[in-house]
Design a protein around this motif. Structure first.
Motif, PDB file in Angstrom:
ATOM      1  N   PRO A 170       0.832  -1.209   0.000  1.00 42.56           N
ATOM      2  CA  PRO A 170       0.000   0.000   0.000  1.00 42.56           C
ATOM      3  C   PRO A 170       0.868   1.261   0.000  1.00 42.56           C
ATOM      4  N   ILE A 171       0.457   2.261  -0.771  1.00 44.80           N
ATOM      5  CA  ILE A 171       1.162   3.550  -0.764  1.00 44.80           C
ATOM      6  C   ILE A 171       0.132   4.673  -0.791  1.00 44.80           C
ATOM      7  N   ASP A 172       0.583   5.865  -0.430  1.00 45.46           N
ATOM      8  CA  ASP A 172      -0.276   7.035  -0.547  1.00 45.46           C
ATOM      9  C   ASP A 172      -0.497   7.369  -2.014  1.00 45.46           C
ATOM     10  N   TRP A 173      -1.662   7.946  -2.298  1.00 48.41           N
ATOM     11  CA  TRP A 173      -2.055   8.240  -3.677  1.00 48.41           C
ATOM     12  C   TRP A 173      -1.012   9.078  -4.417  1.00 48.41           C
ATOM     13  N   ASP A 174      -0.509  10.109  -3.763  1.00 45.13           N
ATOM     14  CA  ASP A 174       0.399  11.021  -4.468  1.00 45.13           C
ATOM     15  C   ASP A 174       1.801  10.440  -4.689  1.00 45.13           C
ATOM     16  N   ARG A 175       2.051   9.233  -4.160  1.00 41.85           N
ATOM     17  CA  ARG A 175       3.344   8.572  -4.391  1.00 41.85           C
ATOM     18  C   ARG A 175       3.325   7.666  -5.619  1.00 41.85           C
ATOM     19  N   ALA A 176       2.170   7.486  -6.239  1.00 43.86           N
ATOM     20  CA  ALA A 176       2.061   6.555  -7.361  1.00 43.86           C
ATOM     21  C   ALA A 176       3.061   6.837  -8.487  1.00 43.86           C
ATOM     22  N   PRO A 177       3.262   8.115  -8.902  1.00 47.60           N
ATOM     23  CA  PRO A 177       4.210   8.353  -9.996  1.00 47.60           C
ATOM     24  C   PRO A 177       5.625   7.867  -9.696  1.00 47.60           C
ATOM     25  N   ARG A 195     -16.958   9.151 -18.016  1.00 42.74           N
ATOM     26  CA  ARG A 195     -17.817  10.271 -18.383  1.00 42.74           C
ATOM     27  C   ARG A 195     -18.578  10.774 -17.162  1.00 42.74           C
ATOM     28  N   GLY A 196     -18.537  12.064 -16.952  1.00 41.64           N
ATOM     29  CA  GLY A 196     -19.229  12.666 -15.815  1.00 41.64           C
ATOM     30  C   GLY A 196     -18.428  12.684 -14.532  1.00 41.64           C
ATOM     31  N   GLN A 197     -17.217  12.092 -14.550  1.00 44.71           N
ATOM     32  CA  GLN A 197     -16.350  12.064 -13.373  1.00 44.71           C
ATOM     33  C   GLN A 197     -15.104  12.913 -13.631  1.00 44.71           C
ATOM     34  N   PRO A 198     -14.434  13.363 -12.568  1.00 44.03           N
ATOM     35  CA  PRO A 198     -13.180  14.107 -12.773  1.00 44.03           C
ATOM     36  C   PRO A 198     -12.127  13.238 -13.460  1.00 44.03           C
ATOM     37  N   GLU A 199     -11.143  13.883 -14.075  1.00 41.40           N
ATOM     38  CA  GLU A 199     -10.047  13.148 -14.698  1.00 41.40           C
ATOM     39  C   GLU A 199      -9.139  12.541 -13.628  1.00 41.40           C
ATOM     40  N   LEU A 200      -8.416  11.506 -14.015  1.00 38.77           N
ATOM     41  CA  LEU A 200      -7.497  10.833 -13.093  1.00 38.77           C
ATOM     42  C   LEU A 200      -6.331  11.742 -12.717  1.00 38.77           C
ATOM     43  N   GLY A 201      -5.727  12.370 -13.717  1.00 33.07           N
ATOM     44  CA  GLY A 201      -4.703  13.378 -13.473  1.00 33.07           C
ATOM     45  C   GLY A 201      -3.413  12.868 -12.873  1.00 33.07           C
ATOM     46  N   ILE A 202      -2.928  11.710 -13.336  1.00 33.84           N
ATOM     47  CA  ILE A 202      -1.657  11.186 -12.817  1.00 33.84           C
ATOM     48  C   ILE A 202      -0.518  11.572 -13.761  1.00 33.84           C
ATOM     49  N   ASP A 203       0.626  11.901 -13.184  1.00 36.18           N
ATOM     50  CA  ASP A 203       1.818  12.272 -13.946  1.00 36.18           C
ATOM     51  C   ASP A 203       2.488  11.002 -14.483  1.00 36.18           C
ATOM     52  N   LEU A 204       2.553  10.878 -15.811  1.00 37.04           N
ATOM     53  CA  LEU A 204       3.135   9.698 -16.443  1.00 37.04           C
ATOM     54  C   LEU A 204       4.576   9.912 -16.903  1.00 37.04           C
ATOM     55  N   SER A 205       5.195  11.004 -16.494  1.00 39.22           N
ATOM     56  CA  SER A 205       6.527  11.327 -17.021  1.00 39.22           C
ATOM     57  C   SER A 205       7.577  10.277 -16.655  1.00 39.22           C
ATOM     58  N   ARG A 206       7.344   9.524 -15.571  1.00 41.36           N
ATOM     59  CA  ARG A 206       8.300   8.487 -15.180  1.00 41.36           C
ATOM     60  C   ARG A 206       7.866   7.083 -15.585  1.00 41.36           C
ATOM     61  N   LEU A 207       6.821   6.991 -16.403  1.00 40.50           N
ATOM     62  CA  LEU A 207       6.313   5.692 -16.840  1.00 40.50           C
ATOM     63  C   LEU A 207       7.338   4.978 -17.717  1.00 40.50           C
ATOM     64  N   GLY A 208       7.605   3.709 -17.405  1.00 40.87           N
ATOM     65  CA  GLY A 208       8.532   2.930 -18.213  1.00 40.87           C
ATOM     66  C   GLY A 208       8.026   2.777 -19.636  1.00 40.87           C
ATOM     67  N   GLU A 209       8.932   2.768 -20.594  1.00 37.68           N
ATOM     68  CA  GLU A 209       8.505   2.747 -21.993  1.00 37.68           C
ATOM     69  C   GLU A 209       7.876   1.419 -22.399  1.00 37.68           C
ATOM     70  N   ARG A 210       8.142   0.364 -21.643  1.00 30.81           N
ATOM     71  CA  ARG A 210       7.567  -0.953 -21.954  1.00 30.81           C
ATOM     72  C   ARG A 210       6.359  -1.289 -21.076  1.00 30.81           C
ATOM     73  N   THR A 211       5.954  -0.350 -20.206  1.00 33.96           N
ATOM     74  CA  THR A 211       4.823  -0.590 -19.321  1.00 33.96           C
ATOM     75  C   THR A 211       3.511  -0.596 -20.105  1.00 33.96           C
ATOM     76  N   GLU A 227      -5.158   7.653 -23.437  1.00 31.92           N
ATOM     77  CA  GLU A 227      -4.713   8.557 -24.513  1.00 31.92           C
ATOM     78  C   GLU A 227      -3.305   9.071 -24.227  1.00 31.92           C
ATOM     79  N   ASP A 228      -3.081   9.484 -22.983  1.00 25.61           N
ATOM     80  CA  ASP A 228      -1.762  10.025 -22.626  1.00 25.61           C
ATOM     81  C   ASP A 228      -0.674   8.958 -22.720  1.00 25.61           C
ATOM     82  N   ALA A 229      -1.004   7.741 -22.277  1.00 26.14           N
ATOM     83  CA  ALA A 229      -0.026   6.655 -22.341  1.00 26.14           C
ATOM     84  C   ALA A 229       0.279   6.275 -23.791  1.00 26.14           C
ATOM     85  N   ALA A 230      -0.754   6.211 -24.609  1.00 29.71           N
ATOM     86  CA  ALA A 230      -0.556   5.875 -26.024  1.00 29.71           C
ATOM     87  C   ALA A 230       0.287   6.932 -26.722  1.00 29.71           C
ATOM     88  N   ALA A 231       0.083   8.197 -26.349  1.00 31.89           N
ATOM     89  CA  ALA A 231       0.863   9.288 -26.949  1.00 31.89           C
ATOM     90  C   ALA A 231       2.349   9.161 -26.602  1.00 31.89           C
TER      91      ALA A 231
END
Length: 279
Positions: A170-177, A195-211, A227-231
């Motif tokens: 378990p980790i705190d939400w803001d530690r996920a990135p 649809r109708g819910q807020p965006e997830l809004g997670i920073d993917l800048s440290r996402l592994g390229e093979r993830t 969309e952000d991950a595919a980009a």
């Protein structure tokens, strides 16, 4: 004629009749699959009379999955571990309950990202609500070394560790990135991005390229996360696949045929999600 249904409260949103109706027609089976609105106060009576109403079984959706767990005999150890039922079938007059959410999730991944291997790898799961329980269990059953669970209320993530053991971290939400660099899979199990819910809004800048990145939300078909991950060039798996694949075993249990998730079925459900406007 063999009858099955899906129960929930409300239930008008369910797309399960589209899926099972397609398979019934495809296989030439004389059967029906309908939506049945069942309010919580009527649930026990409905379930006890399921066979007398002529049903071979039913699917169970919100808010009844945990309550039905206590009204049926559990068919397998996985269902016992999850504490929730999404599929009920009748054998020798006995109501048996099972849960196909986990296998639906894994089979969707296998179809959408066939090269992905979960054994001896790390996964990051966003959310620790009801939907995450089956997902975390399924990933652990695939042999993952570690499943990092980030949740806004850390206590709920801790409960998953208590349920499944020390491979859940378990980790705190803001530690996920901080944990995205070396994971094989990132999963969103929250409703954020729907649809109708807020965006997830997670920073993917440290996402592994093979993830591989997947989302259990399927309205929209591609969430902002996907969309952000595919980009970034990552392989993404849409949430609709889980809905389609979790339906397979129930159909087999009720109607005696194991159906396939085909591109035609997917397109049929996509047209219902995104109807073409009349001109």
């Amino acid at each position: 004629m063999i009858k099955a249904c899906v129960i929930g409260w409300p239930i008008s949103h369910s797309r399960s009749p589209i899926i099972h109706g397609y398979w019934l027609q495809q296989h030439g089976i004389s059967g029906s699959y309908t939506r049945q609105p069942v309010e919580p106060s009527s649930l026990e009576a409905f379930m006890s009379g399921l066979g007398n109403k002529g049903y071979a079984g039913c699917n169970v959706t919100i808010p009844h999955k945990e309550a039905v767990f206590n009204l049926v005999s559990r068919a397998d150890d996985t269902t016992e571990r999850l504490g929730a039922v999404n599929t009920v079938y009748i054998r020798d007059g006995q109501l048996l309950g099972t849960n196909t959410d986990g296998e639906g999730f894994i089979n969707s991944l296998k179809q959408g990202a066939p090269e992905l291997q979960l054994a001896n790898t790390r996964t990051v799961v966003l959310g620790a609500g009801g939907a995450s329980v089956a997902v975390v269990n399924a990933i652990l059953e695939q042999g993952a070394t570690e499943v990092v669970v980030a949740n806004r209320t850390r206590e709920k993530a801790e409960q998953l560790r208590a349920r499944f053991g020390t491979r859940v971290v378990p980790i705190d939400w803001d530690r996920a990135p901080d944990h995205l660099g070396d994971c094989s899979l990132l999963v969103n199990t929250t409703s954020l991005g729907m649809r109708g819910q807020p965006e997830l809004g997670i920073d993917l800048s440290r996402l592994g390229e093979r993830t591989v990145v997947t989302d259990i939300v399927y309205t929209p078909l591609r969430t902002r996360l996907l969309e952000d991950a595919a980009a970034r060039g990552n392989i993404v798996v849409e949430g609709l696949g889980m809905l389609l694949h979790q339906a397979v075993r129930g159909f087999s249990l009720w109607f005696g045929v194991t159906p396939e998730v085909t591109p035609e079925l997917r397109e049929l459900v996509v047209r219902d999600i995104n109807p073409v406007p009349m001109t």
